[in-house]
Design an enzyme around this catalytic site. Structure first.
Site, short mmCIF file in Angstrom:
data_model
loop_
_atom_site.label_atom_id
_atom_site.label_comp_id
_atom_site.label_asym_id
_atom_site.label_seq_id
_atom_site.Cartn_x
_atom_site.Cartn_y
_atom_site.Cartn_z
N GLN A 1 -4.56 -1.44 9.59
CA GLN A 1 -4.47 -2.78 9.02
C GLN A 1 -5.06 -3.81 9.97
O GLN A 1 -4.70 -3.86 11.15
CB GLN A 1 -3.00 -3.11 8.71
CG GLN A 1 -2.81 -4.42 7.98
CD GLN A 1 -3.44 -4.43 6.58
OE1 GLN A 1 -3.28 -3.48 5.81
NE2 GLN A 1 -4.15 -5.50 6.26
N LYS B 1 0.84 -1.20 0.00
CA LYS B 1 0.00 0.00 0.00
C LYS B 1 0.88 1.26 0.00
O LYS B 1 0.62 2.21 -0.73
CB LYS B 1 -0.94 -0.02 1.21
CG LYS B 1 -2.05 -1.06 1.05
CD LYS B 1 -2.80 -1.36 2.34
CE LYS B 1 -3.78 -2.52 2.10
NZ LYS B 1 -4.46 -2.99 3.32
N ASP C 1 -10.86 2.97 3.65
CA ASP C 1 -11.13 1.52 3.58
C ASP C 1 -12.63 1.26 3.44
O ASP C 1 -13.04 0.17 3.07
CB ASP C 1 -10.63 0.84 4.87
CG ASP C 1 -9.46 -0.10 4.60
OD1 ASP C 1 -9.20 -0.40 3.42
OD2 ASP C 1 -8.84 -0.55 5.58
#
Ligand code: NAP
Length: 283
Positions: free
Chosen positions: A97, A53, A120
């Protein structure tokens, strides 16, 4: 092979080139899109994901911050970091995460992220926006699947889509996105009585289970579109999806491979969401 390949790597390259151009245009206006990634603990898979990422940010010209914290970080300390990033004007997207260590309530942490920076798309406000058709961030994996369908010009209106899996991050949002495009949607899960009877009716199948060979050739209608979200390891330890690719590619009309399918698209859509979060500042 009868199926045509939906190449997530090639589509990602195209979309990331567009992201890079839009990042450059924003920078010319004095705004550099910024993504903050928080990693707690040392889960090896998570380390690979966050590295990819951050690299994608660098490649597209975005600013990125990677915060690595030991697994002993307390929930309150993590919430304090999220709060600081919510108030940091150089950051337009915040990603924590998952999975988090067991002593941290992941949902509480996700709810602490400002919906304006929830790239997200896991915040309850983002989920509500998707459900009601309001503007908001879409979860990256199903969003990537929608882009893959769009890239081959697939018209969902009136089609029957079967989603296998009902998680909050893939299956459920996937079903809502397909519904929004006027598909008729069936959601299957571990309690589905006859999965094959469902998938055989499908024009589009999205497999998001996390088990190898959940979908085999005898379960697919000739010409159907098959998107494979699963990430598993085969007996040789190689990455594979939920779909028996070798069998299903002889029946399907379109199929996405693993690796090189949905995986790269997920990171690409994270870049798109982060960019769009920053673009909202000048809109
Ligand atoms: P998850 O939360 O474990 O959900 C799995 C879903 O599959 C559940 O809804 C479960 O049903 C259902 N299921 C389990 N066994 C089944 C069966 N035999 N038949 C039908 N349905 C069954 O997983 P997830 O987070 O959605 O992820 C799914 C897969 O996608 C995993 O392999 C994950 O690694 C992968 N993934 C890939 C990406 C990417 O970027 N490529 C991103 C996210 C996830 P119940 O609800 O009844 O338990």
């Amino acid at each position: 092979m009868t199926a045509q390949l939906i190449d997530g790597n090639a589509l990602s390259r195209q979309l990331r080139a567009d992201v890079s151009a839009r990042v450059a245009a924003l920078k010319a206006k004095g705004i550099t899109p910024g993504l903050a990634v928080i990693l707690v603990g040392d889960n090896p898979a998570s380390q690979v994901y966050v590295r990819n990422k951050v690299k994608a940010c660098e490649d597209t010209g975005m600013h990125s911050v990677l915060e690595r914290w030991p697994a002993t970080l307390s929930e309150n300390e993590l919430l304090a970091r999220v709060d600081a990033l919510n108030r940091d004007a150089s950051i337009h997207g915040i990603l924590v995460q998952l999975p988090l260590p067991a002593h941290i309530d992941a949902q509480k942490v996700i709810e602490a992220i400002s919906p304006a920076k929830d790239v997200d798309g896991f915040h309850i406000a983002s989920a509500g926006a998707l459900m009601t058709g309001m503007p908001g961030f879409w979860p990256c994996t199903p969003y990537g699947c929608m882009k893959m369908l769009e890239s081959v010009g697939y018209q969902l209106k009136g089609k029957h889509a079967v989603v296998i899996g009902r998680s909050n991050i893939v299956g459920k949002p996937m079903a809502l996105m397909l519904l929004q495009q006027n598909a008729t949607v069936t959601i299957c899960h571990s309690g589905t009585r006859d999965l094959k009877a469902m998938t055989l009716q499908a024009d589009v199948i999205v497999a998001a289970v996390g088990k190898r060979n959940v979908l085999t050739a005898d379960m697919v209608k000739p010409g159907a579109v098959v998107l494979d979200v699963g990430m598993n390891r085969n007996d040789e330890g190689k990455l594979c999806g939920d779909v028996d690719f070798d069998g299903v590619k002889e029946v399907a009309g379109w199929i996405s491979p693993v690796p090189g399918g949905v995986g790269p698209m997920t990171i690409t859509m994270l870049m798109v969401n982060t960019l769009e979060s920053a673009e909202r500042l000048v809109a």
